[in-house]
Design a protein around this motif. Structure first.
Motif, PDB file in Angstrom:
ATOM      1  N   VAL A   1       0.845  -1.204   0.000  1.00  0.00           N
ATOM      2  CA  VAL A   1       0.000   0.000   0.000  1.00  0.00           C
ATOM      3  C   VAL A   1       0.878   1.250   0.000  1.00  0.00           C
ATOM      4  O   VAL A   1       0.641   2.202  -0.764  1.00  0.00           O
ATOM      5  N   ALA A   2       1.906   1.243   0.851  1.00  0.00           N
ATOM      6  CA  ALA A   2       2.809   2.390   0.903  1.00  0.00           C
ATOM      7  C   ALA A   2       3.533   2.580  -0.422  1.00  0.00           C
ATOM      8  O   ALA A   2       3.668   3.707  -0.917  1.00  0.00           O
ATOM      9  N   LEU A   3       3.971   1.480  -1.011  1.00  0.00           N
ATOM     10  CA  LEU A   3       4.726   1.563  -2.257  1.00  0.00           C
ATOM     11  C   LEU A   3       3.850   2.087  -3.396  1.00  0.00           C
ATOM     12  O   LEU A   3       4.313   2.872  -4.238  1.00  0.00           O
ATOM     13  N   ALA A   4       2.585   1.645  -3.445  1.00  0.00           N
ATOM     14  CA  ALA A   4       1.674   2.127  -4.493  1.00  0.00           C
ATOM     15  C   ALA A   4       1.521   3.640  -4.424  1.00  0.00           C
ATOM     16  O   ALA A   4       1.499   4.326  -5.458  1.00  0.00           O
ATOM     17  N   ALA A   5       1.423   4.170  -3.212  1.00  0.00           N
ATOM     18  CA  ALA A   5       1.296   5.619  -3.050  1.00  0.00           C
ATOM     19  C   ALA A   5       2.609   6.333  -3.336  1.00  0.00           C
ATOM     20  O   ALA A   5       2.620   7.440  -3.897  1.00  0.00           O
TER      21      ALA A   5
END
Length: 386
Positions: free
Chosen positions: A185-189
């Motif tokens: 999730v963090a990487l997608a953002a």
């Protein structure tokens, strides 16, 4: 004169030349807002995945049928989402983010337990799902919506707001605990932020900041999560315990050789030496039964999907669509890279499924919803001001 007569009707109106079959097909795909090349490759991947899943599940037809039904639901959702305009997606970014946050809080308060983690919400008699999967789309949508209304590249104040938007759901997901999903999730953002045009100095500064936070991350990890990292560094230290999974998966892949042992003929998988063989470690089944050639064929298909997705993202005409589409396809690539990497022993085990091949419903719905967003952004690009 003769040519003029041929191109005019009886009343002097120009006669349109007959459309070819290819033109008619293109107009049909445009009307339903789907990209035929991307859709075809996704369908091929899902069908191939069902073949591998039949073997990985111990030749259980009910598992394959259940997965096929989930694919059908996910494809239906993809087609529906593809009809939305980028403006609609932009309007729904905040409601989707807030709904996802509310569900993550609900998981924290009354979530359903499974495999030692509290990650699921249950609607009795209807569905059991992971709200964290929804945040893989809702968080980058929210960050892309925020940045699309700001001057780019973003300044430190905008980056601080993005850090809050990302950090709140990531911390809630990590508490479940689900470190793998929280990182995704963090990487997608983060991909959204990088695509917004950060300078290399800012990227370097953020990289140093992230690296300095690693000791804090290590201290706050659960014992089993730290054990996974230590096992990655030395799997032979506990071959019958923590190192069992990675040792068996690498053994299965290596034993497949160039051409593999043949479909349904794998020993590590069929004799149940291989753990989680129908979910996280399905790549090992693929490698054992289809060999290096089979694995390369799957990886080539994934690469073509990523390349097509990047091409569609590059054709976006406005900031929100370009940032979101780029993030979706890059995150899909990370899914593949992390799963193959952890099963082959070059990355720690983090519980990331192989996209559209591993058994699972929520992840399939999320992935195809993302591709629906990608197609929507591309299909409606002509409706946007140039």
């Amino acid at each position: 004169m003769a040519m003029a007569e041929l191109t005019r009707g009886l009343r002097g109106r120009p006669v349109k030349p007959p459309q070819s079959g290819m033109s008619r097909r293109r107009s049909l795909w445009e009307r339903i807002h789907l990209d035929p090349w991307l859709l075809g490759m996704l369908l091929l991947l899902m069908l191939s995945g069902l073949v591998v899943l039949y073997s990985a599940s111990g030749q259980r037809l009910d598992v394959v049928i259940a997965q096929a039904v989930r694919f059908g639901v996910a494809l239906t959702g993809m087609v529906i989402i593809a009809q939305f305009t980028p403006a609609t997606l932009l309007r729904w970014a905040l409601p989707a983010y807030l709904a996802g946050m509310a569900m993550l809080v609900a998981v924290e308060v009354m979530g359903d337990m499974g495999m030692g983690a509290q990650r699921w919400l249950v609607i009795p008699g209807v569905v059991r799902f992971q709200p964290s999967e929804m945040m893989k789309l809702a968080v980058p949508m929210m960050v892309a919506a925020w940045l699309s209304r700001r001057e780019l590249p973003p300044g430190w104040q905008d980056l601080a707001v993005c850090a809050v938007l990302i950090g709140a759901p990531v911390l809630l997901i990590a508490r479940q605990p689900d470190l793998g999903t929280s990182l995704l999730v963090a990487l997608a953002a983060v991909f959204v932020i990088l695509l917004a045009g950060l300078s290399w100095r800012v990227i370097l500064a953020l990289g140093v900041l992230a690296a300095s936070a690693l000791p804090l991350l290590w201290v706050n990890m659960h014992d089993y999560q730290r054990q996974r990292v230590l096992t990655f560094l030395d799997p032979e230290s506990d071959p019958l315990g923590a190192g069992w999974n990675i040792i068996q998966s690498t053994t299965a892949i290596g034993s497949g050789g160039l051409w593999g042992k043949g479909w349904l003929q794998g020993t590590q998988s069929q004799l149940e030496f291989l753990p989680e063989r129908h979910t996280d470690f399905i790549v090992a089944v693929l490698g054992e039964e289809f060999g290096l050639v089979g694995m390369l064929a799957f990886l080539a298909l994934y690469l073509m999907i990523v390349c097509r997705g990047l091409w569609l993202a590059g054709a976006a005409q406005e900031t929100f669509g370009r940032l979101l589409a780029g993030s979706i396809i890059l995150t899909f690539f990370i899914y593949v890279f992390v799963n193959v990497g952890m099963v082959s022993g070059i990355l720690p085990v983090v519980g990331v499924p192989l996209p559209l091949v591993s058994y699972g419903g929520t992840s399939s719905v999320t992935l195809l919803a993302g591709f629906g967003i990608l197609m929507a952004i591309h299909a409606h690009r002509r409706l946007l001001p140039r």
